[in-house]
Design an enzyme around this catalytic site. Structure first.
Site, short mmCIF file in Angstrom:
data_model
loop_
_atom_site.label_atom_id
_atom_site.label_comp_id
_atom_site.label_asym_id
_atom_site.label_seq_id
_atom_site.Cartn_x
_atom_site.Cartn_y
_atom_site.Cartn_z
N ASP A 428 0.86 -1.19 0.00
CA ASP A 428 0.00 0.00 0.00
C ASP A 428 0.89 1.24 0.00
O ASP A 428 2.11 1.15 0.09
CB ASP A 428 -0.87 -0.06 1.27
CG ASP A 428 -1.92 1.03 1.32
OD1 ASP A 428 -2.18 1.68 0.30
OD2 ASP A 428 -2.50 1.22 2.41
N GLU A 431 2.50 5.15 -3.93
CA GLU A 431 2.47 6.16 -5.04
C GLU A 431 3.79 6.89 -5.19
O GLU A 431 4.08 7.33 -6.30
CB GLU A 431 1.34 7.16 -4.77
CG GLU A 431 -0.05 6.54 -4.88
CD GLU A 431 -0.37 5.57 -3.74
OE1 GLU A 431 0.20 5.74 -2.64
OE2 GLU A 431 -1.14 4.63 -3.96
N ASP A 603 -9.19 3.65 -1.68
CA ASP A 603 -9.92 4.05 -0.48
C ASP A 603 -11.25 4.72 -0.79
O ASP A 603 -11.40 5.93 -0.68
CB ASP A 603 -9.02 4.95 0.37
CG ASP A 603 -7.79 4.18 0.85
OD1 ASP A 603 -7.81 2.93 0.82
OD2 ASP A 603 -6.79 4.82 1.24
#
Ligand code: NAG
Ligand code: NAG
Ligand code: NAG
Ligand code: NAG
Ligand code: NAG
Ligand code: NAG
Ligand code: NAG
Ligand code: NAG
Ligand code: NAG
Length: 889
Positions: A428, A431, A603
């Site tokens: 997770d 980015e 999310d």
């Protein structure tokens, strides 16, 4: 100087006086693009140079005076066009991230695509050779090629059917007027509409009545792709890119499935997932301790809802530092008991790992320093961010030592002897996400302001005894590599943020007037429409002036971070279990990431519109981006869900390849057993999913072989039916089962489209003859979802469901033969051992049915499961045929 070889179409079309501009800062006389010279051709390739006309545009800096063009007919259905600086020194997507496909090259005469060149100003078209239809057309628009700004436009038919250009949360068919798709990987909390999200997939599929084609711009820089009708007086698509080169692949189709396969040939086919990963997954952010995790598992069991895989979010870590374990709340003995009990019951366990490493005195940090794999600022200091554990540093995945580091950390922490024996891994925040506002001059201060890491809830004694768990309470002794005494010491002081002394140069400013180059990397003149409050490229992520190994700049490789982490994590999982298919779910992806990982849709929130939009998200990843192992957070991640929304989402989520209930720490818990309605929905949905699990596995296997999508939008199956083009509230699971969920809040009614074909209700097997019209299902209970089998399909089903996929694999099959209007049907079944890399013993069956005869062709062992599994019944359903119950085979 100009030679035109036979077979290659080089057309010269004078368009000089029809130039159109969107660049207001440039006058017409200035911004004329390039002219072509020095054309050279070989059998399947054209090369030429481009020379800037006049002064150029100078809109965001000087224009690059000379460019190199190359056009390659790589296959009959694939054309490759590259426009780059003539020295070929500019950044391009590195081959280690995106290996280029092999090709032999073809004679242009046999190609389905035709490239035509316009000499001055430079422009080109790509047409479909069979129809002459122009698919891509840059003529009459000036190419702009500057240091930090590239612009390329193509004309399109009005109101085009365009799909892709992700990651986004918008409609599946993209808006075509005043629409900007920004590609820049971002922790886009709450998946806002119209903004850039976690991943970057610079590919679009365009569908026309004459066929479908695809265009990949292989470029990892930030960009705005604008689709507009008004600004140039005509429908167009415009790339505005802040670096790299123009590296374009065109895919001829002509069917949508062909385009998908042709795209897969270039980006790579998706990795096959283990059979068990198609079971139902449960997760939640904020399970307070091992006991709550164990209790959720026990509660699923007592509710009679099959749980295949339990997950734990960052909660298990000590103060949220990756590669650590909170020994008070998640003591290693207890974690091992959880894993042991899960495995004993044929269930699985997955933990999360983030890339950002806590800046603390512990092994993950110290080892990274020793191998020197953390990203550094230009002045040599470590580049900081703020993530869950407070101040963090970030691995440079391009570093020669990075894979050694990551493989070693994963091996130690998830080794059954020294750590926790996970079955899959969840990556997770890649980015990469940071919570630090630009310019992040004092990460420690921002961490304290944000209160990260928060104090964990106090440890508690287990409130009750759970079968299978020992009665130890407080005497668990630390062991294993997780538990570094010194780490714990630092961590016991919650207000303390550990920071080693920096080297002497560390206080120099990151950039100033004497480093214009770096300033350009932070603030390029063309500002892409990056979401977030400031839009600054480096806000809440690694700064774009940070250099990776091989002198790669974050400015260029930002969009690759998640995919690099994915491929290295895959290597690490393979190192632990060389024979087994890794199971990895990531948040950030670039084109081609499906070769390594699956992807959850980020999310979202417990909102009806997010429930609806989850379908478009899944269609994007499965049918366009070649990452079919995908799905949304079922019932919604943020906000409080309701029993009705959760029940509907439970049935819809059962028809996405990745099926996981997950929610946020600030939202109330939403395990399926918490409401009677959702419990009923889950039992029905999981049972139906499991009976169809081999049908899904077969479809995913096919996609892993050749890119044929395992999930299909309606228009892929009915490409000539215009009504299907915008539909994204219905889809095909595989290519045989049409899923038409109820989509309105609290409603039990849905109007669903039925193409001109024969369908059968999945439950009643009643036939439904479609005429390209909408029908109404008016009494759909909250624990049901309308499903229709397409006539012409043979669907393999397990005769009954099971509590685990292991148990499921011992059940017999039945074949449901759903006859098409012509009385025939075909289908497939692929079965292998479900876990090993090459599938071990396997069988592939093709079925076909015509005129009362069912035939099958078989490749492989007949029963690879060795469990005595048979095809024990065949049911044939046809219009006016009634129902046949057939014999044992
Ligand atoms: C285009 O969209 C932007 C916001 O995305 C809006 O501000 C602008 O007014 C729109 N322009 C037109 C012509 O509709
Ligand atoms: C599990 O079920 C028990 C008994 O119904 C309940 O008291 C407990 O709160 C539940 N725990 C969780 C984590 O679901
Ligand atoms: C890789 O790690 C070793 C220590 O094991 C270190 O000596 C070396 O400098 C590192 N390589 C680079 C390029 O940083
Ligand atoms: C643990 O405690 C429970 C009741 O508190 C008891 O039933 C069980 O036998 C105990 N187990 C062990 C291994 O001592
Ligand atoms: C905790 O951290 C604060 C702030 O850095 C420091 O003043 C204090 O001495 C620390 N306490 C302990 C017990 O380490
Ligand atoms: C839908 O049902 C939920 C309860 O399940 C309720 O809270 C909500 O207000 C309802 N919404 C509408 C629009 O009726
Ligand atoms: C799952 O197990 C329970 C008992 O533990 C049983 O009643 C139920 O039928 C099983 N479900 C399936 C689908 O096999
Ligand atoms: C069914 O298959 C058999 C054997 O292949 C063939 O002889 C027969 O003609 C077929 N029947 C029909 C109705 O096609
Ligand atoms: C099944 O059919 C496909 C084409 O539809 C073919 O490629 C494959 O070889 C066939 N397999 C068997 C076992 O006949």
């Amino acid at each position: 100087m100009l030679t035109v070889l036979p077979g290659l179409v080089v057309q010269f079309i004078v368009t000089g006086c029809t130039l159109l501009f969107t660049v207001t800062a440039a006058s017409k006389s200035k911004c004329n693009g390039y002219s072509v010279y020095n054309i050279k051709q070989s059998i399947f390739q054209l090369e030429a140079n481009l020379q800037l006309i006049g002064e150029g545009c100078g809109i965001y800096g000087p224009d690059v005076p000379r460019l190199a063009l190359s056009v390659t007919y790589e296959t009959d259905t694939r054309l490759h066009v590259i426009i780059q600086d003539s020295e070929k020194e500019r950044y391009q997507v590195p081959t280690e991230v995106f290996p280029r496909p092999n090709f032999a090259g073809v004679d242009p005469k046999t190609s389905d695509l035709v490239f035509s060149l316009t000499e001055s100003p430079f422009g080109f078209t790509v047409s479909r050779s069979s129809t002459g239809e122009v698919l891509f057309d840059t003529r009459g628009t000036a190419l702009i090629f500057e240091e930090q700004y590239l612009r390329l436009q193509t004309w399109l038919p009005s109101g085009p059917n365009i799909y892709g250009l992700g990651e986004h949360f918008d409609t599946f068919r993209l808006p075509t007027d005043n629409y900007t798709r920004t590609l820049w990987a971002r922790d886009s909390d709450g998946v806002p509409y119209g903004e850039n999200l976690y991943g970057s997939h610079p590919v679009y599929f365009e569908h026309r009545m004459g066929g479908t084609h695809g265009v990949l711009l292989l470029n990892s820089n930030g960009m705005d792709v604008k689709i507009d009708r008004v600004s140039l007086g005509r429908q167009n698509l415009e790339y505005n890119i802040i670096g790299g080169i123009l590296d374009l692949y065109f895919f001829a189709g002509p069917d949508p499935t062909h385009v998908a396969k042709q795209y897969a040939d270039v980006v790579g086919r998706p990795a096959m997932v283990p059979y068990w990963s198609l079971g139902f997954h449960q997760c939640r952010f904020s399970y307070r301790d091992w006991f709550e995790v164990a209790e959720v598992i026990a509660n699923y069991s007592s509710a009679g809802i099959p749980l295949e895989t339990m997950w734990t979010d960052i909660d298990y870590m000590e103060h949220r530092s990756v590669f650590s374990l909170d020994q008070l709340r998640f003591p290693i003995e207890r974690m091992r008991e959880i894993v042991h009990n899960l495995h004993k019951a044929n269930q699985r366990y997955i933990l999360m790992v983030d890339p950002a490493i806590a800046w603390q005195d512990y092994e993950a940090f110290n080892k990274g320093l020793e191998l020197d794999i953390f990203l550094r600022n230009q002045d040599g200091s470590l580049h900081e961010g703020v993530v869950w554990p407070g101040v963090t540093v970030f691995p440079d995945w391009f570093h020669v030592n990075a894979s050694t580091y990551w493989i070693d950390m994963i091996e130690k922490n998830f080794n059954p002897e020294t750590g926790i024996d996970i079955d899959g891994i969840w990556i997770d925040m890649n980015e990469p996400a940071s919570m630090c506002d630009f310019p992040c001059t004092d990460a420690g201060k921002q961490a304290r302001k944000l209160g990260v890491p928060p104090d964990p809830p106090p440890p508690r004694n287990p409130p009750r005894h759970l079968p299978g768990y020992s009665n130890l309470t407080d005497d668990s002794k630390p062991e294993g590599t997780f538990l570094k005494e010194n780490h714990l010491l630092y961590r016991q002081n919650a207000s303390f943020v550990y920071k080693p002394k920096r080297d002497a140069v560390a206080d120099l400013p990151r950039w100033n007037a004497s480093t214009p180059h770096l300033k350009g990397l932070l603030f390029p003149h063309y500002r892409i429409r990056n979401g977030g409050p400031t839009g600054i490229l480096s806000d809440k992520t690694v700064h774009t002036d940070v250099m990776h190994m091989n002198e790669l700049m974050e400015y260029d490789v930002h969009n690759l971070y998640g995919t690099m982490m994915s491929s290295i994590t895959r290597q690490a999982m393979l190192r632990r279990r060389p024979d087994l298919k890794p199971f990895i779910i990531t948040r950030s992806t670039f084109a081609g990431a499906g070769r390594h990982v699956g992807k959850w849709l980020g999310d979202n929130a417990a909102r009806w519109d997010h429930y609806r939009s989850s379908i478009a998200g899944m269609l994007n990843f499965a049918s366009i981006f070649q990452i079919p192992m995908t799905g949304s957070d079922v019932c919604g991640f943020k906000l409080a869900t309701t029993d009705k929304l959760c029940a509907r989402w439970t049935t819809l989520g059962a028809f996405s390849p990745f099926y996981r209930n997950h929610n946020h720490d600030e939202a109330p818990p939403q395990e399926f057993y918490r409401w009677p309605l959702v419990t009923e929905a889950a039992k029905y949905a999981i049972s139906t999913r499991y009976r169809l699990l081999d049908y899904l596995y077969t479809a995913l296997h096919q996609q892993s072989l050749d890119g044929t999508p395992a999930i299909n939008p309606l228009w892929y199956i009915y490409p000539r039916d215009k009504s299907t083009f915008p539909i994204d509230l219905q889809f095909f699971y595989g290519n045989c089962i049409m899923v038409s969920p109820v989509t309105e809040e609290n409603s039990t009614k849905v109007d669903f489209y039925v193409p001109d074909d024969l369908f059968y209700d999945f439950e009643t097997l009643e036939s439904l003859r479609g005429h390209g019209d909408f029908r109404t299902a008016s009494e759909v209970p909250f624990n049901r979802i309308p499903l229709h089998i397409r006539g012409g399909c043979i669907v393999p089903l397990r005769v009954e469901s099971a509590n685990t996929t292991t148990e499921l694999r011992s059940k017999d099959f039945e074949l449901l033969v759903a006859l098409g209007p012509d009385g025939t049907a075909t289908g497939q079944l692929y079965v292998d051992d479900g876990v090993t890399i090459d599938g071990g013993k396997k069988v592939h069956l093709n079925f076909s049915y015509a005129q009362g005869n069912l035939t099958s062709s078989v490749v492989g062992e007949v029963d690879p499961s060795e469990a005595g599994v048979h095809i024990s019944s065949v049911r044939v359903i046809g219009e006016g045929l009634g129902l046949f119950h057939s014999h044992e085979l």
